[in-house]
Design a protein around this motif. Structure first.
Motif, short mmCIF file in Angstrom:
data_model
loop_
_atom_site.label_atom_id
_atom_site.label_comp_id
_atom_site.label_asym_id
_atom_site.label_seq_id
_atom_site.Cartn_x
_atom_site.Cartn_y
_atom_site.Cartn_z
N MET A 65 0.84 -1.18 0.00
CA MET A 65 0.00 0.00 0.00
C MET A 65 0.88 1.24 0.00
O MET A 65 2.01 1.20 0.44
CB MET A 65 -0.92 0.01 1.22
N SER A 66 0.30 2.32 -0.49
CA SER A 66 1.01 3.59 -0.50
C SER A 66 0.02 4.72 -0.29
O SER A 66 -1.19 4.52 -0.31
CB SER A 66 1.77 3.77 -1.81
N LEU A 67 0.56 5.91 -0.10
CA LEU A 67 -0.26 7.08 0.15
C LEU A 67 0.05 8.14 -0.90
O LEU A 67 1.22 8.43 -1.16
CB LEU A 67 0.04 7.64 1.55
N ARG A 68 -1.00 8.67 -1.52
CA ARG A 68 -0.86 9.81 -2.44
C ARG A 68 -1.40 11.04 -1.73
O ARG A 68 -2.47 10.99 -1.12
CB ARG A 68 -1.66 9.60 -3.72
N PHE A 69 -0.65 12.12 -1.82
CA PHE A 69 -1.02 13.37 -1.16
C PHE A 69 -1.07 14.46 -2.22
O PHE A 69 -0.06 14.82 -2.81
CB PHE A 69 0.01 13.69 -0.08
N PHE A 70 -2.27 14.97 -2.46
CA PHE A 70 -2.46 16.11 -3.35
C PHE A 70 -2.59 17.34 -2.46
O PHE A 70 -3.48 17.39 -1.61
CB PHE A 70 -3.73 15.95 -4.20
N GLY A 71 -1.71 18.30 -2.66
CA GLY A 71 -1.73 19.48 -1.81
C GLY A 71 -1.17 20.67 -2.53
O GLY A 71 -1.04 20.68 -3.76
N SER A 72 -0.81 21.68 -1.76
CA SER A 72 -0.22 22.90 -2.30
C SER A 72 0.67 23.50 -1.22
O SER A 72 0.30 23.51 -0.05
CB SER A 72 -1.31 23.89 -2.67
N ASP A 78 -3.79 0.69 -3.01
CA ASP A 78 -3.32 -0.69 -2.87
C ASP A 78 -2.24 -0.98 -3.92
O ASP A 78 -1.88 -0.11 -4.71
CB ASP A 78 -4.47 -1.70 -2.94
N ASN A 79 -1.73 -2.19 -3.92
CA ASN A 79 -0.63 -2.56 -4.82
C ASN A 79 -1.01 -2.55 -6.29
O ASN A 79 -0.14 -2.51 -7.15
CB ASN A 79 -0.06 -3.92 -4.43
N SER A 80 -2.30 -2.60 -6.60
CA SER A 80 -2.73 -2.56 -8.00
C SER A 80 -3.17 -1.14 -8.40
O SER A 80 -3.87 -0.96 -9.38
CB SER A 80 -3.85 -3.56 -8.26
N ASP A 81 -2.77 -0.13 -7.61
CA ASP A 81 -3.02 1.28 -7.87
C ASP A 81 -4.50 1.66 -7.78
O ASP A 81 -4.95 2.59 -8.42
CB ASP A 81 -2.44 1.70 -9.22
N GLN A 82 -5.26 0.92 -6.99
CA GLN A 82 -6.66 1.22 -6.75
C GLN A 82 -6.81 1.98 -5.44
O GLN A 82 -6.14 1.67 -4.45
CB GLN A 82 -7.50 -0.06 -6.69
N VAL A 83 -7.68 2.96 -5.42
CA VAL A 83 -7.92 3.75 -4.21
C VAL A 83 -8.72 2.92 -3.22
O VAL A 83 -9.82 2.45 -3.52
CB VAL A 83 -8.67 5.06 -4.54
#
Length: 73
Positions: free
Chosen positions: A1-8, A60-65
C-alpha cells in the motif's frame, strides 16, 4: 500500500499534513494540485477527480484507491 497526497505549498492545511506525515515517518507520493503547467500532475488530478486540497488517497498494490480523505486532518 502507499499514500498519495495532493496538496499545495500555499495551503495552511496542507502544510499541517506535511508536518504530520514527516513526524510519523509516513511515506507518501506528493502531487502539487496547483501545478497545472505540469501535464502529468494535471492529468492525475483530472483522472482522480481532485477538486479540493488537501486530498489524501490510500492506494493498494494494484493502484486502486482503498480510502480517501479530503480536507484538514
Amino acid at each position: 500500500m502507499s499514500l498519495r497526497f495532493f496538496g499545495s505549498p500555499n495551503c495552511k492545511d496542507c502544510l499541517q499534513i506535511f508536518v504530520w506525515l514527516e513526524q510519523y515517518c509516513i511515506k507518501y507520493k506528493y502531487y502539487d494540485g496547483h501545478d497545472i503547467e505540469n501535464d502529468d500532475v494535471y492529468n492525475m488530478c483530472e483522472e482522480q477527480n481532485i477538486n479540493e486540497l488537501p486530498h489524501l488517497q490510500l492506494i493498494d498494490n494494484s493502484d486502486q484507491v482503498i480510502s480517501e480523505h479530503i480536507g484538514p486532518i
